[in-house]
Motif scaffolding. Structure first.
Motif, PDB file in Angstrom:
ATOM      1  N   LEU A 165      -3.037 -21.489   1.888  1.00 44.39           N
ATOM      2  CA  LEU A 165      -3.862 -20.738   1.286  1.00 44.39           C
ATOM      3  C   LEU A 165      -4.095 -19.245   1.721  1.00 44.39           C
ATOM      4  O   LEU A 165      -4.328 -18.409   0.846  1.00 44.39           O
ATOM      5  CB  LEU A 165      -5.232 -21.566   1.302  1.00 44.39           C
ATOM      6  N   ASP A 166      -3.957 -19.101   2.936  1.00 38.22           N
ATOM      7  CA  ASP A 166      -4.237 -17.783   3.529  1.00 38.22           C
ATOM      8  C   ASP A 166      -3.177 -16.885   3.000  1.00 38.22           C
ATOM      9  O   ASP A 166      -3.219 -15.762   2.564  1.00 38.22           O
ATOM     10  CB  ASP A 166      -3.934 -17.749   5.160  1.00 38.22           C
ATOM     11  N   GLY A 167      -1.957 -17.473   2.988  1.00 38.66           N
ATOM     12  CA  GLY A 167      -0.794 -16.686   2.407  1.00 38.66           C
ATOM     13  C   GLY A 167      -0.922 -16.181   0.831  1.00 38.66           C
ATOM     14  O   GLY A 167      -0.710 -15.252   0.363  1.00 38.66           O
ATOM     15  N   TYR A 168      -1.612 -17.189   0.160  1.00 36.71           N
ATOM     16  CA  TYR A 168      -2.190 -17.133  -1.162  1.00 36.71           C
ATOM     17  C   TYR A 168      -2.902 -15.957  -1.550  1.00 36.71           C
ATOM     18  O   TYR A 168      -2.896 -15.219  -2.227  1.00 36.71           O
ATOM     19  CB  TYR A 168      -2.369 -18.444  -1.834  1.00 36.71           C
ATOM     20  N   HIS A 169      -3.905 -16.160  -0.567  1.00 35.73           N
ATOM     21  CA  HIS A 169      -5.034 -15.185  -0.778  1.00 35.73           C
ATOM     22  C   HIS A 169      -4.426 -13.805  -0.136  1.00 35.73           C
ATOM     23  O   HIS A 169      -4.864 -12.635  -0.847  1.00 35.73           O
ATOM     24  CB  HIS A 169      -6.001 -15.600   0.035  1.00 35.73           C
ATOM     25  N   SER A 170      -3.544 -13.682   0.512  1.00 36.20           N
ATOM     26  CA  SER A 170      -3.009 -12.275   0.985  1.00 36.20           C
ATOM     27  C   SER A 170      -2.060 -11.834  -0.093  1.00 36.20           C
ATOM     28  O   SER A 170      -1.782 -10.871  -0.168  1.00 36.20           O
ATOM     29  CB  SER A 170      -2.555 -12.419   2.438  1.00 36.20           C
ATOM     30  N   THR A 171      -1.609 -12.762  -0.882  1.00 34.97           N
ATOM     31  CA  THR A 171      -0.860 -12.319  -2.084  1.00 34.97           C
ATOM     32  C   THR A 171      -1.549 -11.748  -3.214  1.00 34.97           C
ATOM     33  O   THR A 171      -0.779 -11.462  -4.066  1.00 34.97           O
ATOM     34  CB  THR A 171       0.192 -13.490  -2.360  1.00 34.97           C
ATOM     35  N   GLU A 172      -2.553 -12.070  -3.365  1.00 29.63           N
ATOM     36  CA  GLU A 172      -3.454 -11.358  -4.376  1.00 29.63           C
ATOM     37  C   GLU A 172      -3.068 -10.055  -4.412  1.00 29.63           C
ATOM     38  O   GLU A 172      -3.490  -9.333  -5.539  1.00 29.63           O
ATOM     39  CB  GLU A 172      -4.946 -11.544  -4.128  1.00 29.63           C
ATOM     40  N   PHE A 173      -2.971  -9.267  -3.628  1.00 26.51           N
ATOM     41  CA  PHE A 173      -2.909  -7.817  -3.649  1.00 26.51           C
ATOM     42  C   PHE A 173      -1.408  -7.729  -3.895  1.00 26.51           C
ATOM     43  O   PHE A 173      -1.132  -6.458  -3.465  1.00 26.51           O
ATOM     44  CB  PHE A 173      -3.158  -7.336  -2.344  1.00 26.51           C
ATOM     45  N   LEU A 174      -0.666  -8.480  -4.539  1.00 29.68           N
ATOM     46  CA  LEU A 174       0.519  -8.181  -4.543  1.00 29.68           C
ATOM     47  C   LEU A 174       0.963  -7.583  -5.907  1.00 29.68           C
ATOM     48  O   LEU A 174      -0.042  -7.489  -6.717  1.00 29.68           O
ATOM     49  CB  LEU A 174       1.492  -9.377  -4.627  1.00 29.68           C
ATOM     50  N   PRO A 175       1.901  -6.666  -6.052  1.00 33.73           N
ATOM     51  CA  PRO A 175       1.945  -5.846  -7.306  1.00 33.73           C
ATOM     52  C   PRO A 175       2.189  -6.754  -8.468  1.00 33.73           C
ATOM     53  O   PRO A 175       1.574  -6.191  -9.459  1.00 33.73           O
ATOM     54  CB  PRO A 175       2.994  -4.914  -6.974  1.00 33.73           C
ATOM     55  N   GLU A 176       2.562  -7.664  -8.398  1.00 31.24           N
ATOM     56  CA  GLU A 176       2.676  -8.415  -9.446  1.00 31.24           C
ATOM     57  C   GLU A 176       1.485  -8.933 -10.196  1.00 31.24           C
ATOM     58  O   GLU A 176       1.288  -8.963 -11.403  1.00 31.24           O
ATOM     59  CB  GLU A 176       3.676  -9.719  -9.125  1.00 31.24           C
ATOM     60  N   GLU A 177       0.753  -9.166  -9.220  1.00 30.90           N
ATOM     61  CA  GLU A 177      -0.751  -9.587  -9.772  1.00 30.90           C
ATOM     62  C   GLU A 177      -1.475  -8.497 -10.282  1.00 30.90           C
ATOM     63  O   GLU A 177      -2.269  -8.676 -11.003  1.00 30.90           O
ATOM     64  CB  GLU A 177      -1.348 -10.411  -8.621  1.00 30.90           C
ATOM     65  N   ARG A 178      -1.438  -7.356  -9.694  1.00 31.85           N
ATOM     66  CA  ARG A 178      -1.994  -6.400 -10.081  1.00 31.85           C
ATOM     67  C   ARG A 178      -1.617  -5.838 -11.641  1.00 31.85           C
ATOM     68  O   ARG A 178      -2.747  -5.152 -12.074  1.00 31.85           O
ATOM     69  CB  ARG A 178      -1.979  -5.280  -9.124  1.00 31.85           C
ATOM     70  N   ALA A 179      -0.545  -6.129 -11.820  1.00 31.29           N
ATOM     71  CA  ALA A 179       0.029  -5.605 -13.105  1.00 31.29           C
ATOM     72  C   ALA A 179      -0.462  -6.491 -14.278  1.00 31.29           C
ATOM     73  O   ALA A 179      -0.506  -6.135 -15.431  1.00 31.29           O
ATOM     74  CB  ALA A 179       1.428  -5.617 -13.292  1.00 31.29           C
ATOM     75  N   LYS A 180      -1.139  -7.387 -14.150  1.00 25.34           N
ATOM     76  CA  LYS A 180      -1.474  -8.248 -14.964  1.00 25.34           C
ATOM     77  C   LYS A 180      -2.802  -7.710 -15.540  1.00 25.34           C
ATOM     78  O   LYS A 180      -3.577  -7.502 -15.837  1.00 25.34           O
ATOM     79  CB  LYS A 180      -1.819  -9.947 -14.353  1.00 25.34           C
TER      80      LYS A 180
END
Length: 180
Positions: A165-180
């Motif tokens: 979950l911590d990794g998932y939350h930290s992955t929110e800022f991944l560029p892939e998610e931003r592109a959406k």
């Protein structure tokens, strides 16, 4: 008959008288012989009566001897019967004593067998109780280990889930998610 009468009779009449006298004499002789025979027979009977009395006395002696022998036989049979009864009583007493001894021995063996069986049962009950106690202790130990292992696994799962979950939350800022 007087002599005078005889002299006046005829010859034929005299011959008839002589014949009648001769016949009468023959009859008298026959009667005499019969009476002599009867007398002789009576004398034989009288002599036989003495012999019969003697024979009766001898028969009485024979009967007395037979009675004595019969009495002796009855006495020996009674004595043998008493001996047989005594032997039978002795055998019966011996058989009863043996039966009592066998019964006492059987009762002793039964009591011993019962005691051994009771000891075996008690030993098996004790062994089963110890095994049950051991099994219960093993079960408690396994339960404790299992609960500890569950807690450890839960803790590990929780820690991993938290990391994910911590990794998932930290992955929110991944560029892939931003592109959406």
């Amino acid at each position: 008959m007087p002599d005078r009468e005889l002299r006046h009779m005829r010859r034929t009449e005299l011959v008839e008288i002589i014949l009648a006298l001769k016949q009468s004499e023959d009859q008298l002789r026959a009667e005499n012989a019969a009476l002599s025979a009867q007398l002789q027979e009576r004398q034989i009977h009288i002599e036989n009566a003495g012999s019969i009395a003697q024979a009766a006395l001898e028969l009485n002696k024979v009967f007395e001897a037979a009675q004595a022998a019969a009495d002796e036989y009855v006495a020996s049979v009674r004595a043998a019967n008493k001996n047989t009864n005594a032997a039978a009583s002795a055998l019966r007493a011996q058989a009863e004593a043996e039966a009592q001894q066998i019964l006492a021995q059987a009762q002793t063996e039964a009591a011993n067998l019962k005691a051994r069986t009771q000891q075996q049962c008690d030993a098996e009950v004790d062994a089963a109780a110890r095994k049950r106690a051991q099994t219960e202790a093993d079960c408690k130990a396994m339960l404790a280990r299992t609960q500890q292992e569950i807690q450890q696994r839960w803790a590990a799962f929780d820690h991993r889930a938290s990391e994910l979950l911590d990794g998932y939350h930290s992955t929110e800022f991944l560029p892939e998610e931003r592109a959406k």
